[in-house]
Design an enzyme around this catalytic site. Structure first.
Site, PDB file in Angstrom:
ATOM      1  N   ASP A  44       0.852  -1.179   0.000  1.00  0.00           N
ATOM      2  CA  ASP A  44       0.000   0.000   0.000  1.00  0.00           C
ATOM      3  C   ASP A  44       0.896   1.239   0.000  1.00  0.00           C
ATOM      4  O   ASP A  44       1.786   1.362   0.830  1.00  0.00           O
ATOM      5  CB  ASP A  44      -0.844  -0.047   1.296  1.00  0.00           C
ATOM      6  CG  ASP A  44      -1.953   0.980   1.292  1.00  0.00           C
ATOM      7  OD1 ASP A  44      -2.097   1.679   0.280  1.00  0.00           O
ATOM      8  OD2 ASP A  44      -2.659   1.077   2.312  1.00  0.00           O
ATOM      9  N   GLU A 138      -2.697   0.272  -4.260  1.00  0.00           N
ATOM     10  CA  GLU A 138      -2.681  -0.920  -3.410  1.00  0.00           C
ATOM     11  C   GLU A 138      -2.686  -2.160  -4.263  1.00  0.00           C
ATOM     12  O   GLU A 138      -3.339  -2.182  -5.311  1.00  0.00           O
ATOM     13  CB  GLU A 138      -3.964  -1.043  -2.589  1.00  0.00           C
ATOM     14  CG  GLU A 138      -4.170  -0.106  -1.473  1.00  0.00           C
ATOM     15  CD  GLU A 138      -5.514  -0.426  -0.815  1.00  0.00           C
ATOM     16  OE1 GLU A 138      -5.623  -1.490  -0.190  1.00  0.00           O
ATOM     17  OE2 GLU A 138      -6.444   0.369  -0.972  1.00  0.00           O
TER      18      GLU A 138
END
Lengths: 424, 372
Positions: A44, A138
């Site tokens: 992320d 992500e």
């Protein structure tokens, strides 16, 4: 003899005493009993849009930065300095500026973010074919079986790519390593920014138990409330409950809750995971009440969504209209289309009908349109009722071609001119 | 409540109503049939909340009253009683069960109170329209095969019943489509149909109505509102909700300018299609028709199952071309053609084809071709 990895020089070995890398003396060590065995990761980017902006404008490095739109918009992303002040993403801009008036507000530039995203995703794709992007910033990775290829464990590979991304793009990412997707996603959030956390299978249950049920995917505020009424406040409460009871109370999702609460998640990292919907929305500068005004805002959004559908060769079976009232309530209305669509015309036709039922004097601050239940776009019409769609698609394709060649403003529908007037 | 009734009358009435009752019900009372004994007879009602069927049978009513009992069980019991049996049904305050006795057989069934039984209101229904039973059977039979079963377009999951035109030329029309084929049948609108709203009658209702039509007299009575439809077949009546949605503008997909007309003996054609389709792929069931003056060549090519070719005569004098159809759709339409000859009107291999029954100008079929 707990396996240890140095995140600066990538040294691996048994946990040293004192806790510093025996090779480079860095304190940034990851120590975990299952470190050599875990292979599912979630990566992320840290405050992605804000970080990209800060990298490009170094003078902002030590100042709070908010990425978001307009006086009435919301915060899309904010940097960590702004977060210290209490700014959060999805917060209305006026509120964010009240608590952090010194912040620099930057309008999002998605083209730039997409380019950066691609650079990062390309790096991940070189590690394993099993990369499942969740959004621009992500992705899940499954590194199972790649140890021989890379000459190191998944953890080692991840630490290297994390450093590599930072050197190459100037952006930091956080990594979560675990036994499954659910735990990996929780892990990546634990040590942000620039983090590297591990949740092993052995500690998963104990780790989850004290946390609120809202950390489970699919549990939003409304579901959290009904779970609380049923006596489930923490994940531990769910783990203790009989799966059968959960199944009878909450249906199929009850079983999944039970498994998640035990730290189990059987979903595979699926690089072909299809998108669930394509949507676009806009917040108005001033609240709108008139159907005509709302429709004028709606049309460009329909065009935008339809263009994305065409670009990706997918079609939406269901149109979803979204409205936000002045008291921040969200209204969504959906309708199945006669045939899956890729055109603004079909989306707009349905959306305006849905809108007509809602726009009866109430004032709205936001409107959005989405296409869901996506299917692969069909070739020539095989349905009696697809004739209109086929015609609309033909003209939309022609307009796409003109725009590709002569620029986005080369050709516009008359309706779009109302909200996007041409300057001669 | 206490009454005696002949087995034949009982089984007929129960048979009419019990098929509405779903095999599995989350609401217990929906598994039951409501028995209401009044002077001179008993009425039987069953419902699935979307549709209700009520039938009335003569009986010797000793004590009037009402109760509900499991519909399928009761029907099975009565079905297995010997022919000609007199059946006594009794529900008295001293025993909270329904007693059924016939000859030496005795049954006790659990009951639920009649007051809990949901009854469908008849608010807003139009005046009664009288229809010839055979006319209604024709409308249903000619069209119902094309009703969609696909849930995404729920508004196609029924038969669209509506009137078109005005005055003496007004027609009562039934249309069904699943997006791949469309069937339309019409008849001269009976008196009282003008101004009646068009309704989409759900597939299950059509199926039940068709069953009841077999036992109906010469005429049936129809009542319609924007949300409901009711049919009265002599003593039995069916009330159903209609599908809340708008039926698509089907007139736009019925081709008007198809100029390549082909006439073929439909039974010969159907038999040939059926034969070649034996080896068609399960999913597409695609049959290719190569059309040239005077003949059609039907071809099925299946990578796994082989190839089939059959040639047949037809009346056709325009340019040659090839077009593909789903064999099942062709057979469904062929099955509805009453006369000897069917007329196909084509435009081109990618556009909808119109199929007409030479002996019945009141029906039209539209088929979407497949790519071949």
């Amino acid at each position: 003899m707990t396996p240890t990895l140095c995140r600066d020089c990538f040294w691996t070995g048994p946990e040293p005493q004192p806790r510093r890398c025996p090779r480079c003396a860095s304190p940034r060590l990851v120590v975990h009993a299952e470190l050599d065995r875990l292979t599912i990761a979630h990566m992320d980017c840290d405050a992605f849009y804000a970080s990209v902006e800060k990298r490009d404008r170094p003078e902002l490095r030590d100042l709070p930065v908010i990425v978001g739109g307009g006086k009435r918009g919301v915060v899309t992303t904010c940097c960590y300095i702004a977060r210290i002040n209490g700014v959060r993403s999805a917060m209305p801009m006026f509120k964010a500026l009240k608590i952090c008036p010194q912040a620099t507000v930057i309008k999002p530039d998605f083209t730039k973010y997409r380019t950066e995203s691609r650079r990062i995703m390309d790096k991940l794709a070189r590690l394993t074919p099993l990369v499942q992007p969740l959004s621009l910033d992500e992705a899940w990775l499954d590194l199972t079986g790649c140890e021989r290829l890379h000459g190191g464990t998944a953890a080692w590979v991840l630490a290297r790519v994390q450093a590599d991304i930072e050197t190459d793009t100037g952006l930091t990412v956080s990594v979560g390593l675990a036994a499954n997707k659910f735990l990996a996603k929780i892990a990546s959030d634990l040590d942000k920014p620039r983090g590297f956390s591990v949740i092993g299978a052995a500690e998963a249950k104990a780790f989850l138990a004290p946390r609120p049920v809202s950390i489970l995917p699919g549990v939003g505020p409304a579901f959290q409330k009904s779970l609380a009424i049923a006596g489930y406040q923490t994940v531990g409460d769910l783990a203790k409950a009989d799966p059968k009871t959960l199944a009878t109370t909450f249906g199929v999702y009850g079983l999944r809750l039970s498994q998640l609460a035990q730290g189990q998640d059987a979903r595979a990292v699926d690089p072909d995971q299809e998108r669930k919907s394509v949507s676009a929305e806009t917040t108005f500068n001033d609240d709108l009440t008139q159907v005509g005004d709302l429709e004028d805002e709606l049309w460009p959004l329909c065009e935008k969504v339809a263009r994305h559908l065409r670009k990706d060769a997918i079609a939406g079976r269901v149109a979803v209209l979204k409205l936000r009232t002045t008291d921040f309530r969200i209204i969504t209305r959906r309708r199945t289309l006669a045939v899956p669509t890729q055109t603004a015309k079909a989306l707009f036709a349905v959306a305006r009908e849905l809108l007509a039922a809602e726009a009866k004097g109430a004032a709205y601050r936001l409107i959005g349109i989405g296409a869901t239940e996506l299917v692969e776009a069909l070739g020539p019409a095989s349905d009696l009722f697809a004739g209109d769609e086929a015609r609309a698609l033909k003209s939309a394709r022609a307009m796409d071609a003109l725009r590709d060649k002569f620029g986005a403003d080369a050709v516009q529908s008359g309706r779009a001119l109302k909200t996007n007037p041409r300057t001669p | 409540m206490k009454f005696t009734i002949e087995r034949a009358a009982l089984i007929k009435a129960l048979g009419h109503v019990q098929s509405v009752v779903e095999r599995r019900n989350t609401i217990p009372i929906l598994s039951n049939v409501l028995l209401s004994a009044e002077r001179g007879g008993v009425s039987f009602s069953a419902t699935d909340l979307d549709m209700e069927i009520v039938d009335f049978a003569d009986a010797n009513v000793d004590t009037p009253g009402q109760i509900t009992a499991p519909a399928h069980t009761l029907y099975e019991i009565v079905r297995k009683l010997p022919e000609g049996a007199e059946v006594e049904l009794r529900y008295a305050g001293d025993d909270p069960r329904l007693q059924i006795s016939a000859g030496r057989s005795k049954f006790n069934l659990p009951v639920l109170p009649a007051g809990d039984f949901p009854v469908m209101s008849s608010d807003g229904l139009s005046a009664r329209i009288t229809l010839d039973t055979n006319d209604l059977i024709r409308l249903i039979d000619k069209t119902r095969f094309a009703i969609s079963t696909e849930e995404t377009r729920y508004y196609l999951n029924g038969l669209y019943l509506h009137t078109v035109g005005e005055g003496a030329s007004a027609q009562l029309r039934a249309v069904a489509t699943d997006g791949h084929r469309l069937a339309l049948a019409e008849m001269i609108a009976p008196e009282g149909t003008t101004g009646v709203p068009g309704v989409i009658v759900p597939r299950k209702t059509i199926q039940e109505a068709r069953r009841l039509l077999d036992d109906a007299g010469e005429t049936v009575e129809l009542q319609v509102s924007a949300s409901k439809v009711r049919l009265q077949f002599g003593r039995a009546s069916l009330t159903s909700k209609v599908i809340d949605g708008s039926f698509p503008d089907y007139m736009r997909v019925i081709p008007r300018d198809n100029d390549k007309s082909l006439t073929v003996n439909i039974s010969v054609f159907a038999a040939a299609v059926d034969r070649v389709a034996t080896i068609s792929a399960e999913k597409s069931r695609s049959v290719k028709m190569a059309i040239e003056p005077g003949k059609i060549v039907l071809t099925v090519r299946n990578m796994e199952a082989g190839q089939a070719v059959e040639e047949l005569e037809c009346e056709y004098d325009r340019d040659s071309f090839e077009i593909g159809f789903n064999a099942r759709y062709l057979l469904d339409v062929a099955g509805q053609i009453q006369g000897e000859a069917a007329e196909f009107r084509f435009a081109d291999p990618a556009s909808p084809t119109l199929v007409l029954d030479a002996s019945d100008p009141g029906v039209q079929y539209v088929l979407m071709p497949l790519r071949v």
